[in-house]
Design a protein around this motif. Sequence first.
Motif, PDB file in Angstrom:
ATOM      1  N   ARG A  93      20.797  12.824   3.158  1.00  0.00           N
ATOM      2  CA  ARG A  93      19.966  12.004   4.038  1.00  0.00           C
ATOM      3  C   ARG A  93      19.668  10.633   3.442  1.00  0.00           C
ATOM      4  NH1 ARG A  93      18.214  14.482   8.535  1.00  0.00           N
ATOM      5  NH2 ARG A  93      16.455  13.103   8.740  1.00  0.00           N
ATOM      6  N   LEU A  94      20.505  10.150   2.540  1.00  0.00           N
ATOM      7  CA  LEU A  94      20.319   8.818   1.970  1.00  0.00           C
ATOM      8  C   LEU A  94      20.485   7.734   3.024  1.00  0.00           C
ATOM      9  CD1 LEU A  94      22.221   9.228  -1.405  1.00  0.00           C
ATOM     10  CD2 LEU A  94      19.767   9.369  -0.985  1.00  0.00           C
ATOM     11  N   TRP A  95      21.112   8.089   4.134  1.00  0.00           N
ATOM     12  CA  TRP A  95      21.332   7.102   5.186  1.00  0.00           C
ATOM     13  C   TRP A  95      20.020   6.571   5.746  1.00  0.00           C
ATOM     14  CZ3 TRP A  95      19.234   8.655   9.737  1.00  0.00           C
ATOM     15  CH2 TRP A  95      19.076  10.030   9.952  1.00  0.00           C
ATOM     16  N   THR A  96      18.936   7.276   5.597  1.00  0.00           N
ATOM     17  CA  THR A  96      17.648   6.793   6.116  1.00  0.00           C
ATOM     18  C   THR A  96      17.099   5.639   5.276  1.00  0.00           C
ATOM     19  OG1 THR A  96      16.358   8.380   4.822  1.00  0.00           O
ATOM     20  CG2 THR A  96      17.020   9.049   7.053  1.00  0.00           C
ATOM     21  N   LEU A  97      17.533   5.528   4.028  1.00  0.00           N
ATOM     22  CA  LEU A  97      16.951   4.527   3.134  1.00  0.00           C
ATOM     23  C   LEU A  97      17.158   3.084   3.577  1.00  0.00           C
ATOM     24  CD1 LEU A  97      17.703   6.231  -0.292  1.00  0.00           C
ATOM     25  CD2 LEU A  97      15.505   6.055   0.872  1.00  0.00           C
ATOM     26  N   HIS A 131      15.000  -4.714  -7.953  1.00  0.00           N
ATOM     27  CA  HIS A 131      13.899  -5.042  -7.051  1.00  0.00           C
ATOM     28  C   HIS A 131      13.551  -3.896  -6.100  1.00  0.00           C
ATOM     29  CE1 HIS A 131      14.447  -9.682  -7.370  1.00  0.00           C
ATOM     30  NE2 HIS A 131      13.846  -9.168  -8.417  1.00  0.00           N
ATOM     31  N   ALA A 132      12.341  -3.974  -5.600  1.00  0.00           N
ATOM     32  CA  ALA A 132      11.888  -3.138  -4.488  1.00  0.00           C
ATOM     33  C   ALA A 132      12.191  -3.897  -3.202  1.00  0.00           C
ATOM     34  CB  ALA A 132      10.382  -2.878  -4.607  1.00  0.00           C
ATOM     35  N   VAL A 133      12.057  -3.233  -2.074  1.00  0.00           N
ATOM     36  CA  VAL A 133      12.211  -3.886  -0.781  1.00  0.00           C
ATOM     37  C   VAL A 133      10.961  -3.610   0.048  1.00  0.00           C
ATOM     38  CG1 VAL A 133      13.480  -3.862   1.417  1.00  0.00           C
ATOM     39  CG2 VAL A 133      14.731  -3.865  -0.749  1.00  0.00           C
ATOM     40  N   ILE A 134      10.386  -4.698   0.577  1.00  0.00           N
ATOM     41  CA  ILE A 134       9.244  -4.577   1.483  1.00  0.00           C
ATOM     42  C   ILE A 134       9.783  -4.750   2.884  1.00  0.00           C
ATOM     43  CG2 ILE A 134       6.997  -5.509   2.159  1.00  0.00           C
ATOM     44  CD1 ILE A 134       6.823  -6.714  -0.679  1.00  0.00           C
ATOM     45  N   ARG A 135       9.280  -3.923   3.799  1.00  0.00           N
ATOM     46  CA  ARG A 135       9.739  -3.940   5.192  1.00  0.00           C
ATOM     47  C   ARG A 135       8.549  -4.228   6.106  1.00  0.00           C
ATOM     48  NH1 ARG A 135      10.852   0.969   5.083  1.00  0.00           N
ATOM     49  NH2 ARG A 135       9.063   1.710   6.209  1.00  0.00           N
ATOM     50  N   ALA A 136       8.767  -5.132   7.053  1.00  0.00           N
ATOM     51  CA  ALA A 136       7.747  -5.442   8.062  1.00  0.00           C
ATOM     52  C   ALA A 136       8.425  -5.474   9.425  1.00  0.00           C
ATOM     53  CB  ALA A 136       7.082  -6.781   7.795  1.00  0.00           C
ATOM     54  N   GLY A 178       6.201  -1.255   4.946  1.00  0.00           N
ATOM     55  CA  GLY A 178       6.661  -0.184   4.084  1.00  0.00           C
ATOM     56  C   GLY A 178       7.223  -0.764   2.803  1.00  0.00           C
ATOM     57  N   ILE A 179       7.236   0.054   1.756  1.00  0.00           N
ATOM     58  CA  ILE A 179       7.799  -0.344   0.466  1.00  0.00           C
ATOM     59  C   ILE A 179       8.827   0.695   0.051  1.00  0.00           C
ATOM     60  CG2 ILE A 179       7.348  -0.753  -1.980  1.00  0.00           C
ATOM     61  CD1 ILE A 179       4.480  -1.544  -1.209  1.00  0.00           C
ATOM     62  N   LEU A 180      10.027   0.223  -0.283  1.00  0.00           N
ATOM     63  CA  LEU A 180      11.061   1.069  -0.860  1.00  0.00           C
ATOM     64  C   LEU A 180      11.165   0.682  -2.333  1.00  0.00           C
ATOM     65  CD1 LEU A 180      13.264   3.210  -0.458  1.00  0.00           C
ATOM     66  CD2 LEU A 180      14.838   1.363   0.162  1.00  0.00           C
ATOM     67  N   GLU A 181      10.829   1.610  -3.208  1.00  0.00           N
ATOM     68  CA  GLU A 181      10.805   1.337  -4.637  1.00  0.00           C
ATOM     69  C   GLU A 181      12.222   1.150  -5.175  1.00  0.00           C
ATOM     70  OE1 GLU A 181       8.355   4.518  -6.115  1.00  0.00           O
ATOM     71  OE2 GLU A 181       6.556   3.612  -5.239  1.00  0.00           O
ATOM     72  N   GLU A 184       9.115  -5.359  -8.328  1.00  0.00           N
ATOM     73  CA  GLU A 184       8.046  -4.386  -8.086  1.00  0.00           C
ATOM     74  C   GLU A 184       6.738  -4.833  -8.740  1.00  0.00           C
ATOM     75  OE1 GLU A 184       7.699   0.423  -7.952  1.00  0.00           O
ATOM     76  OE2 GLU A 184       8.789  -0.441  -9.646  1.00  0.00           O
ATOM     77  N   SER A 185       6.826  -5.500  -9.876  1.00  0.00           N
ATOM     78  CA  SER A 185       5.611  -5.939 -10.587  1.00  0.00           C
ATOM     79  C   SER A 185       4.838  -7.007  -9.822  1.00  0.00           C
ATOM     80  CB  SER A 185       5.977  -6.468 -11.980  1.00  0.00           C
ATOM     81  OG  SER A 185       6.825  -7.610 -11.860  1.00  0.00           O
ATOM     82  N   GLU A 186       5.471  -7.647  -8.855  1.00  0.00           N
ATOM     83  CA  GLU A 186       4.817  -8.699  -8.070  1.00  0.00           C
ATOM     84  C   GLU A 186       4.139  -8.160  -6.809  1.00  0.00           C
ATOM     85  OE1 GLU A 186       7.488 -11.955  -7.279  1.00  0.00           O
ATOM     86  OE2 GLU A 186       8.285 -11.885  -9.320  1.00  0.00           O
ATOM     87  N   ILE A 187       4.325  -6.887  -6.523  1.00  0.00           N
ATOM     88  CA  ILE A 187       3.805  -6.297  -5.285  1.00  0.00           C
ATOM     89  C   ILE A 187       2.392  -5.775  -5.500  1.00  0.00           C
ATOM     90  CG2 ILE A 187       4.107  -4.464  -3.580  1.00  0.00           C
ATOM     91  CD1 ILE A 187       7.112  -4.553  -4.214  1.00  0.00           C
ATOM     92  N   ARG A 188       1.520  -6.132  -4.583  1.00  0.00           N
ATOM     93  CA  ARG A 188       0.189  -5.517  -4.544  1.00  0.00           C
ATOM     94  C   ARG A 188       0.221  -4.463  -3.447  1.00  0.00           C
ATOM     95  NH1 ARG A 188      -3.616 -10.806  -4.342  1.00  0.00           N
ATOM     96  NH2 ARG A 188      -2.665 -11.882  -6.104  1.00  0.00           N
ATOM     97  N   ASP A 189      -0.184  -3.282  -3.777  1.00  0.00           N
ATOM     98  CA  ASP A 189      -0.156  -2.178  -2.810  1.00  0.00           C
ATOM     99  C   ASP A 189      -1.384  -2.271  -1.910  1.00  0.00           C
ATOM    100  OD1 ASP A 189       0.596   0.047  -1.449  1.00  0.00           O
ATOM    101  OD2 ASP A 189       0.512   1.400  -3.167  1.00  0.00           O
ATOM    102  N   ASP A 190      -1.431  -3.337  -1.160  1.00  0.00           N
ATOM    103  CA  ASP A 190      -2.567  -3.665  -0.303  1.00  0.00           C
ATOM    104  C   ASP A 190      -2.008  -4.254   0.990  1.00  0.00           C
ATOM    105  OD1 ASP A 190      -4.348  -6.349   0.390  1.00  0.00           O
ATOM    106  OD2 ASP A 190      -5.562  -4.540   0.056  1.00  0.00           O
ATOM    107  N   HIS A 191      -2.312  -3.633   2.108  1.00  0.00           N
ATOM    108  CA  HIS A 191      -1.736  -4.056   3.386  1.00  0.00           C
ATOM    109  C   HIS A 191      -2.033  -5.516   3.697  1.00  0.00           C
ATOM    110  CE1 HIS A 191      -0.758  -4.268   7.630  1.00  0.00           C
ATOM    111  NE2 HIS A 191      -0.020  -3.180   7.441  1.00  0.00           N
ATOM    112  N   THR A 192      -3.257  -5.950   3.489  1.00  0.00           N
ATOM    113  CA  THR A 192      -3.627  -7.334   3.806  1.00  0.00           C
ATOM    114  C   THR A 192      -2.805  -8.313   2.976  1.00  0.00           C
ATOM    115  OG1 THR A 192      -5.844  -6.629   4.426  1.00  0.00           O
ATOM    116  CG2 THR A 192      -5.546  -8.966   3.943  1.00  0.00           C
ATOM    117  N   TRP A 193      -2.681  -8.047   1.671  1.00  0.00           N
ATOM    118  CA  TRP A 193      -1.900  -8.927   0.806  1.00  0.00           C
ATOM    119  C   TRP A 193      -0.431  -8.905   1.204  1.00  0.00           C
ATOM    120  CZ3 TRP A 193       2.283  -8.624  -2.379  1.00  0.00           C
ATOM    121  CH2 TRP A 193       2.532  -9.737  -3.177  1.00  0.00           C
TER     122      TRP A 193
END
Length: 165
Positions: free
Chosen positions: A68-72, A157-162, A94-97, A12-21
């Motif tokens: 509703r954890l199945w959505t995660l 870790h977090a998970v980033i989704r594209a 999207g970001i899942l923390e 999570e510390s490596e993620i920039r909350d910026d769409h372009t990045w």
Amino acid sequence: MSIHMHMRAVAESEIRDDHTWLAAFMGEAWENYPDEHAGGIATAIDKVWGSVNDLYAAADVLDADAGRLWTLPIYGGRPVAHSADADPSNPPLGILEPSGVSQAAGFLASVSFDELWNVASAKPVWSGGDEAQVRREFLDHHRDLQGFYGRAAAAGHAVIRAVWA
């Protein structure tokens, strides 16, 4: 046309909350997907991720306490908005923390694929294909997601989704 939902585990510390990045980060990760998948830090589902999510939705029928954890595993987390100067052709992100990643891993570790399939097969999650073949494909997705989310949760870790088209 090929379309994939790509998921990448990252501290999570490596993620920039910026769409372009994030789009640039995920673009590079997609180019390295075979190695990252082999290393256990990335996974992808082709066009059927919505149907995989529908399979997990059967957990609501199996367990009223599913919460509703199945959505995660598929749609969890929060969308990352495009900035005003972002390239509009960039993928939805999207970001899942880490806490959500842990919940997803717990759900995937505890849910019975066979029970899900039996409940979900009452509603067609496949479109006219051979059920045995489709079941194998969904079982492969399930096992891959179990391993991916389990490793990501263990690492905190977090998970980033594209979504790539």
